[in-house]
Motif scaffolding. Structure first.
Motif, PDB file in Angstrom:
ATOM      1  N   TYR A 179       0.644   2.332  -8.853  1.00 15.19           N
ATOM      2  CA  TYR A 179      -0.481   2.387  -8.281  1.00 15.19           C
ATOM      3  C   TYR A 179      -1.239   3.506  -9.152  1.00 15.19           C
ATOM      4  N   GLU A 226       0.906  -1.326   0.012  1.00 18.63           N
ATOM      5  CA  GLU A 226       0.066  -0.006  -0.136  1.00 18.63           C
ATOM      6  C   GLU A 226       0.925   1.038  -0.068  1.00 18.63           C
ATOM      7  N   LYS A 258      -7.689   9.174  -3.704  1.00 17.04           N
ATOM      8  CA  LYS A 258      -7.778   7.785  -3.629  1.00 17.04           C
ATOM      9  C   LYS A 258      -7.001   7.132  -4.702  1.00 17.04           C
ATOM     10  N   TYR A 259      -6.756   5.812  -4.301  1.00 16.53           N
ATOM     11  CA  TYR A 259      -5.731   5.035  -5.262  1.00 16.53           C
ATOM     12  C   TYR A 259      -5.982   3.474  -5.296  1.00 16.53           C
ATOM     13  N   TYR A 260      -5.641   2.795  -6.112  1.00 18.59           N
ATOM     14  CA  TYR A 260      -5.738   1.157  -6.329  1.00 18.59           C
ATOM     15  C   TYR A 260      -4.455   0.749  -6.958  1.00 18.59           C
ATOM     16  N   GLU A 261      -4.180  -0.566  -6.634  1.00 13.97           N
ATOM     17  CA  GLU A 261      -2.968  -1.177  -7.077  1.00 13.97           C
ATOM     18  C   GLU A 261      -3.232  -1.345  -8.738  1.00 13.97           C
ATOM     19  N   SER A 262      -1.964  -1.146  -9.465  1.00  6.30           N
ATOM     20  CA  SER A 262      -1.939  -1.452 -10.927  1.00  6.30           C
ATOM     21  C   SER A 262      -1.249  -2.750 -11.286  1.00  6.30           C
TER      22      SER A 262
END
Length: 574
Positions: A354, A321, A330-334
């Motif tokens: 990310y 993270e 906001k983020y999310y794993e790529s």
């Protein structure tokens, strides 16, 4: 005089009776991979257990070997022979053990005609090196050597160990075919790097070597063994000077041989206790964070990359993270990418990407990221920190709704859009679905299901017909294959001709055909014992011809004639 003759006659009868009763026998030998008697097995080094069963009739039954469960075992083959009407079989097993000590192996037991045959029990010593009985062997001047190296012999769990395998050759007429790797579930290994070539002098002999390199990681503590690797190679051999030099006219021939390397031991310890979660094991030098682009509009994606540079297990690095991200982002794993060492001064590394999106307009900071790891060089826990970065979120583009009024064409982008007074959404009236189209659509699933059932029926029927056709034409196919073997002068394929014949005739798979199953079937169809014994001899000969390592013999034409006769015989009874 009469007493002497009578005593001699009784003595001859006793000898004959002893020979009949003790004809069947079982024996075992321990050999190295070249066939020499074994004095001491080496830790992690394969060796061969040969089990010989003489004058037995149940050749399809495998012997039971007591104590073999202590070893890593592979049944490598079986060879059958017929000498003076007596059948014998040789079972070969490749064994390996990864712990030194003295082990008991045997006896080997086998049930023959209701009686239990047993061999002797042997004691096997397993030491650091393999010792075999070889006459005149001089490894220091061996033309072929295989050596396994490791850069460490004492590590912690997850620490990288670099292994190198070198194939040394001192003669030009040797060609490497393949390597044989032993199974090592305790270690996880990377892809091999190589081959590389070089020259090295060992014990005064100059060798050319071919080298492969790879990394291993252990996830289990204790003293572990890296088993010996094997290598198959071809060597050109000059023929003997036979028949006044005629043998040399045939040219050289190629001999395939196998050589094994040494085994290695590796001590693996636990990591020192730590109150924090360990994210990696190795030697790392830099942690950096970047954003591309660093300026974006609301809702647009920004690729934030966290790169770790250093030496370690890429699969064991954990960065799950982004730490301390403000609530306005906001983020999310790529994705995760292992970095190319050639681009980072021979250092391995890993890149975590990310996707970050800005929710509010403004300038927002992604704080420094940390990476907590165990440094294998200094044998201590360390922590790396990145530099904070700033990203800017700009306002998103305005959505201008144009008026449907007559004066909206001259409106400026900043003007208020005209008020729509008509329907909220324009509608188009279309004709409804006709009744016949509705019925067709309803019948489509019925036709599809009916088609599938009909096609399945014909498929099953065609399979049955195909098997029946194969069974009817089994002997015709066998004769065609036999003619092909005779034309090519290839007696090694006779074994396959009869295996496929029985499989086609009996509607079974090829893998289910064995010597014992054939003998049972022939007994069931009424073949007498004498004919079954003749069949066993013929089948053992073609089996030996198919799997034995030998040159073409003079019995090839005789085997072809016997094969033709057996196809005729079997056609009458099957």
């Amino acid at each position: 005089m009469g007493k002497i003759v009578g005593n001699q006659f009784l003595f001859i009868l006793l000898i004959a009776w002893w020979g009949v009763c003790s004809g069947a026998a079982i024996d075992m030998r321990l050999l190295d991979t070249d066939g020499s008697p074994l004095v001491q097995a080496g830790v992690g080094h394969p060796f061969v257990l040969e089990v010989t069963m003489s004058d037995v009739s149940q050749l399809g039954q495998l012997p039971h070997i007591e104590g073999v469960e202590q070893f890593d075992v592979k049944h490598t083959g079986m060879r059958m022979m017929a000498v003076n009407g007596k059948m014998s079989s040789h079972h070969m097993y490749e064994l390996r053990i990864d712990a030194p000590g003295t082990y008991s192996l045997g006896p080997v037991t086998f049930e023959h005609k209701g009686k239990q045959l047993a061999s002797k029990r042997v004691q096997l010593v397993v030491g650091a090196e393999q010792i075999e009985k070889k006459k005149g062997s001089d490894e220091t001047r061996a033309p072929i050597l295989l050596r396994l190296y490791a850069d460490k012999d004492h590590v912690v769990v997850g620490e990288r160990v670099t292994c190198r395998l070198r194939f040394y050759l001192s003669e030009p007429d040797v060609a490497l075919r393949k390597f044989i790797e032993q199974e090592t579930p305790i270690f996880r290994r990377s892809q091999s790097r190589g081959p590389r070539k070089g020259i090295e002098t060992l014990n005064g002999v100059e060798y050319t070597y071919i080298e492969w390199e790879w990394d291993i990681y252990s996830q289990k503590t204790g003293l572990h063994i890296l088993p010996a690797y094997g290598a198959d190679y071809d060597r050109e051999i000059e023929r003997d000077d036979l028949w006044g030099g005629f043998g040399k006219l045939l040219g050289n021939y190629v001999e395939t041989k196998r050589v094994y390397s040494n085994a290695l031991s590796l001590q693996v310890d636990e990591l020192p206790p730590s109150a924090r979660k360990v994210q990696g094991i190795g030697t790392f030098c830099e942690l950096r964070v970047s954003a591309k682009p660093s300026i974006a509009k609301q809702g647009e994606g920004i690729v934030v990359a966290v790169e770790l540079i250093g030496d370690g297990d890429p699969d064991g690095i954990i960065i799950s993270e982004l730490q301390g991200i403000p609530k306005e982002l906001k983020y999310y794993e790529s994705k995760q990418v292992v970095l190319d060492p050639s681009m980072h001064n021979s250092k391995t590394g890993k890149r975590f990407e990310y996707i970050v999106q800005g929710l509010n307009v403004g300038s927002w900071e992604i704080p420094q990221q940390s990476f907590y790891y165990y440094d294998v060089a200094q044998r201590a826990y360390k922590e790396l920190h990145s530099t904070p970065i700033t990203i800017v979120i700009m306002p998103g583009s305005k959505q201008v709704v144009q008026s449907y009024g007559s004066g909206a064409g001259n409106a400026k982008p900043d003007d208020i859009a005209g008020i729509r007074t008509g329907p909220l959404y324009p509608t188009n009236r279309s004709a409804g679905l006709s009744w016949w189209a509705f019925i067709i659509l309803m019948l489509v699933p019925v036709f599809v299901a009916l088609y599938r059932r009909i096609s399945l029926f014909f498929t099953k029927r065609s399979r049955i017909n195909f098997r029946a056709q194969r069974a009817r034409n089994a002997f015709r196919y066998a004769r065609t294959r036999l003619e092909r073997c005779i034309k090519r002068k290839d007696a090694r394929r006779l074994y396959g001709v009869f295996i496929e014949l029985f499989a086609d005739r009996w509607h079974v798979s090829i893998g289910s055909i064995s010597a014992s199953s054939i003998e049972k079937r022939l007994h069931d169809v009424g073949m007498n014992e004498e004919q079954r014994v003749e069949w066993s001899r013929f089948f053992s000969e073609i089996s030996e011809y198919a799997f034995g390592v030998h040159e073409e013999s003079k019995r090839r034409d005789d085997l072809f004639n016997q094969a033709e006769q057996w196809i005729k015989r079997l056609e009458k009874v099957l």
